[in-house]
Design a protein around this motif. Sequence first.
Motif, PDB file in Angstrom:
ATOM      1  N   LYS A  26      -4.293  20.164   4.386  1.00 61.83           N
ATOM      2  CA  LYS A  26      -4.561  21.538   3.950  1.00 61.83           C
ATOM      3  C   LYS A  26      -5.024  22.471   5.063  1.00 61.83           C
ATOM      4  CE  LYS A  26      -3.654  22.742   0.627  1.00 61.83           C
ATOM      5  NZ  LYS A  26      -2.230  23.057   0.256  1.00 61.83           N
ATOM      6  N   ILE A  36       4.356  18.981  13.728  1.00 55.43           N
ATOM      7  CA  ILE A  36       3.314  19.026  12.696  1.00 55.43           C
ATOM      8  C   ILE A  36       3.766  18.203  11.491  1.00 55.43           C
ATOM      9  CG2 ILE A  36       1.921  20.502  11.195  1.00 55.43           C
ATOM     10  CD1 ILE A  36       2.755  22.842  13.147  1.00 55.43           C
ATOM     11  N   SER A  81       2.826  17.195   7.632  1.00 54.36           N
ATOM     12  CA  SER A  81       1.980  17.499   6.472  1.00 54.36           C
ATOM     13  C   SER A  81       2.552  16.763   5.275  1.00 54.36           C
ATOM     14  CB  SER A  81       1.895  19.001   6.218  1.00 54.36           C
ATOM     15  OG  SER A  81       0.914  19.250   5.220  1.00 54.36           O
ATOM     16  N   HIS A  82       2.086  15.561   5.095  1.00 51.18           N
ATOM     17  CA  HIS A  82       2.678  14.668   4.095  1.00 51.18           C
ATOM     18  C   HIS A  82       1.564  13.970   3.314  1.00 51.18           C
ATOM     19  CE1 HIS A  82       6.653  12.694   3.114  1.00 51.18           C
ATOM     20  NE2 HIS A  82       5.802  12.017   2.384  1.00 51.18           N
ATOM     21  N   ASN A  91       5.773  27.339   5.630  1.00 51.16           N
ATOM     22  CA  ASN A  91       4.604  27.764   4.851  1.00 51.16           C
ATOM     23  C   ASN A  91       4.035  26.693   3.930  1.00 51.16           C
ATOM     24  OD1 ASN A  91       4.483  30.589   5.798  1.00 51.16           O
ATOM     25  ND2 ASN A  91       6.553  30.664   4.932  1.00 51.16           N
ATOM     26  N   SER A 110       2.884  24.694   1.178  1.00 54.99           N
ATOM     27  CA  SER A 110       2.940  24.950  -0.264  1.00 54.99           C
ATOM     28  C   SER A 110       2.206  26.251  -0.602  1.00 54.99           C
ATOM     29  CB  SER A 110       2.289  23.771  -0.997  1.00 54.99           C
ATOM     30  OG  SER A 110       0.990  23.515  -0.464  1.00 54.99           O
ATOM     31  N   ILE A 111       2.331  27.278   0.269  1.00 53.09           N
ATOM     32  CA  ILE A 111       1.478  28.467   0.158  1.00 53.09           C
ATOM     33  C   ILE A 111       1.538  29.144  -1.212  1.00 53.09           C
ATOM     34  CG2 ILE A 111       3.180  30.041   1.187  1.00 53.09           C
ATOM     35  CD1 ILE A 111      -0.612  30.192   1.783  1.00 53.09           C
ATOM     36  N   TYR A 152       0.794  20.361  -6.998  1.00 54.01           N
ATOM     37  CA  TYR A 152       1.888  20.978  -6.219  1.00 54.01           C
ATOM     38  C   TYR A 152       1.411  21.638  -4.924  1.00 54.01           C
ATOM     39  CZ  TYR A 152       5.041  19.877  -9.976  1.00 54.01           C
ATOM     40  OH  TYR A 152       5.803  19.177 -10.883  1.00 54.01           O
ATOM     41  N   THR A 153       0.105  21.534  -4.632  1.00 51.45           N
ATOM     42  CA  THR A 153      -0.397  22.184  -3.427  1.00 51.45           C
ATOM     43  C   THR A 153      -0.249  21.291  -2.186  1.00 51.45           C
ATOM     44  OG1 THR A 153      -2.692  21.457  -3.769  1.00 51.45           O
ATOM     45  CG2 THR A 153      -2.046  23.571  -4.754  1.00 51.45           C
ATOM     46  N   LEU A 154       0.843  20.551  -2.134  1.00 54.06           N
ATOM     47  CA  LEU A 154       1.220  19.744  -0.972  1.00 54.06           C
ATOM     48  C   LEU A 154       2.721  19.901  -0.787  1.00 54.06           C
ATOM     49  CD1 LEU A 154      -0.699  16.508  -1.984  1.00 54.06           C
ATOM     50  CD2 LEU A 154      -1.229  17.873   0.040  1.00 54.06           C
ATOM     51  N   PRO A 155       3.190  20.139   0.434  1.00 51.45           N
ATOM     52  CA  PRO A 155       4.623  20.395   0.605  1.00 51.45           C
ATOM     53  C   PRO A 155       5.501  19.193   0.265  1.00 51.45           C
ATOM     54  CG  PRO A 155       3.530  20.198   2.737  1.00 51.45           C
ATOM     55  CD  PRO A 155       2.459  20.232   1.694  1.00 51.45           C
ATOM     56  N   ASN A 156       4.979  17.967   0.447  1.00 48.99           N
ATOM     57  CA  ASN A 156       5.814  16.790   0.235  1.00 48.99           C
ATOM     58  C   ASN A 156       6.035  16.456  -1.238  1.00 48.99           C
ATOM     59  OD1 ASN A 156       2.921  16.002   0.423  1.00 48.99           O
ATOM     60  ND2 ASN A 156       3.742  14.023  -0.217  1.00 48.99           N
ATOM     61  N   ILE A 157       5.426  17.235  -2.143  1.00 47.42           N
ATOM     62  CA  ILE A 157       5.645  16.955  -3.568  1.00 47.42           C
ATOM     63  C   ILE A 157       7.116  17.180  -3.940  1.00 47.42           C
ATOM     64  CG2 ILE A 157       5.039  17.621  -5.943  1.00 47.42           C
ATOM     65  CD1 ILE A 157       2.870  15.981  -4.459  1.00 47.42           C
ATOM     66  N   ILE A 162       9.580  16.326  -2.196  1.00 48.35           N
ATOM     67  CA  ILE A 162      10.221  15.031  -1.879  1.00 48.35           C
ATOM     68  C   ILE A 162       9.931  14.033  -2.992  1.00 48.35           C
ATOM     69  CG2 ILE A 162      10.155  13.033  -0.318  1.00 48.35           C
ATOM     70  CD1 ILE A 162       9.755  14.936   2.011  1.00 48.35           C
ATOM     71  N   PHE A 188       7.621  15.020   5.774  1.00 46.32           N
ATOM     72  CA  PHE A 188       7.630  16.490   5.692  1.00 46.32           C
ATOM     73  C   PHE A 188       6.996  17.055   6.961  1.00 46.32           C
ATOM     74  CE2 PHE A 188       7.560  20.749   4.457  1.00 46.32           C
ATOM     75  CZ  PHE A 188       8.345  20.892   3.327  1.00 46.32           C
ATOM     76  N   PHE A 189       7.773  17.869   7.669  1.00 49.90           N
ATOM     77  CA  PHE A 189       7.312  18.483   8.911  1.00 49.90           C
ATOM     78  C   PHE A 189       7.182  20.000   8.734  1.00 49.90           C
ATOM     79  CE2 PHE A 189       9.611  14.640  10.289  1.00 49.90           C
ATOM     80  CZ  PHE A 189       8.594  14.017  10.997  1.00 49.90           C
TER      81      PHE A 189
END
Lengths: 375, 209
Positions: free
Chosen positions: A97, A137, A139-140, B91, B93-94, B115-120, B122, B137-138
């Motif tokens: 985060k 970067i 973020s996983h 961005n 999970s902005i 859902y506040t994680l980008p890899n969700i 996936i 997730f990059f």
Amino acid sequence: MKKVFVLSRNIVSPLGNTAKANFEALCAGQTSVKIHHDASRSEVPFCASLMDPAFFEGTPSFTPFESVLKASVADAVTQAGIDPSDPGTALILSSTKGNIGRLEQYPVTDELKKEVALTVSAERLAKHFGFVNPPVIVSHACISGTLAIITAKRLIDAGKYKTIVVAGADLITRFILSGFQSFHAVSGTLCKPFDANRDGINLGEAAATVVLSADPSSGNEKIIIGGGGVSNDANHISGPSRTGEELFMAIDRAMKEAGTGAADIDFISAHGTATVYNDDMESRAINLGGVQGAPVNSLKGYYGHTLGAAGLLETVISIESLCNNKIIPTKGFETPGTVEPISVCSTLIEKPVQAFLKTASGFGGCNAAIVVVKV
Amino acid sequence: MEQGRIYITSAVVLRNGVMVKDGSVIFRAPEKGAAFLQAAYEHLGIDYPRFYKMDLLSKAGTVAVDMLLRVHLGAWAYRPEETGMVLSNRNASIDADVQYLEASKAYPSPALFVYTLPNIVIGEISIRYKFKGENAFFISETFDADWIHWYVTDLVQRGLLKACICGWIDVMNEQPDGCLFLVEQAPAATGQLFTAENLWDIYNKDYEM
């Protein structure tokens, strides 16, 4: 395939600002997890491991998240004696985060939404240290730190870079705390990983760094990242696999790549969040991997769950274990209580150790594992 | 080990109210954001009720991947662990972050927080199709074809994956911006060769004529 050596390592946490200080604190049984009364983060008291606010004073050009990362990277870079501006050197950052705290503190505008992105922090830190290559970067979710190490290993294997600084951090803000509270996943007391009475996680703040290189350090102890693997449960976005087969897949790949058999694994640094489901899933995967005889620890009772830093922080402590031949016990654990039997390490073990397995799992069904070996 | 070459067997672009598959516009609508994704979902005849629970990033991914995989007409030739996903955006999970933050002032909702994680995204796609292979997730400032190409090629060359969904999927101010590729290690030429240059070409093409 090239060997990937660990040149240096750091942890910045409430227990200390070097890997050595942190390891000594753990050997002495210290924990930074305690009850906090902080209305800015939660209306109700909560149990977590938080940085001293004084740590963040005096670095106005960096956000708190960047400050803790900067301190960790600075120590690791100095210890490794590397030049970040070398064209063969790169930076990998890991966080779940990042600067999310800023979104809570200021009115949400388009500028702010762009400003809190991890790319902005990465750019700032890369510039500060003089890295010339663009930062990578990761973020996983909660495998970010472990995946960042795996990514660095692969880049060095392939000869893309000679040396990589891998750093991760997360801070516990109201956003994150309220989210985990909404899941009823947060324990009101010190968490109890793998215990029959475990009732949820503690959250924690930290940064951790490893410097990896194709060239070994000149010291006596040589530590290598032997192998790594990543998988997905394809089962549930916020709950782990019911079988542990997918974490086992990641473990299996990591062990095969490292060329280590079950008997070679001297201990396991598990994710061990102290939720009922995670710890059960891990006990299944450990048994599928045939490594249930190896002592297992979780460090969540010392640091809480440090999210994007966790994989790095726990790897650093485990590397200290390899160098000092001491396996850290699982604070908070008393009574065995996982669905499959595992050998939870509950007192400090002193014995020669050559290799460990590190596991991590996270939201989105992700799993990662690495094997680290003393050569 | 015999190495089949790697091909881009399908590509889907999702941006500015247009959805493009393999170079052809397949859907265009004046709606923005959530309404656009909803219209695309209906127009394309997708039937996956979990869609309604998702944030916009996962919705955008679900619609794009549904189109991407139609080349296989239901016959997926790979084992779960042989298929992976490597996605990226700027961005994270902005949009979901802001939505959770606003809602949490009254009541922190676990359904929004997850859902506040980008890899969700996936995770959602993996659940739908039972993909269990390598995933990552990059975050990068802009689409980085060289990075995606290197990372995925490395996974295939290590023998870890035979097929991979990769590319860019971002949402900012409710606007989806996606460019996803299905790449496969195939014995004979199907589609374009998987090269960074071909990824760039597909990503950069102007589809809004």
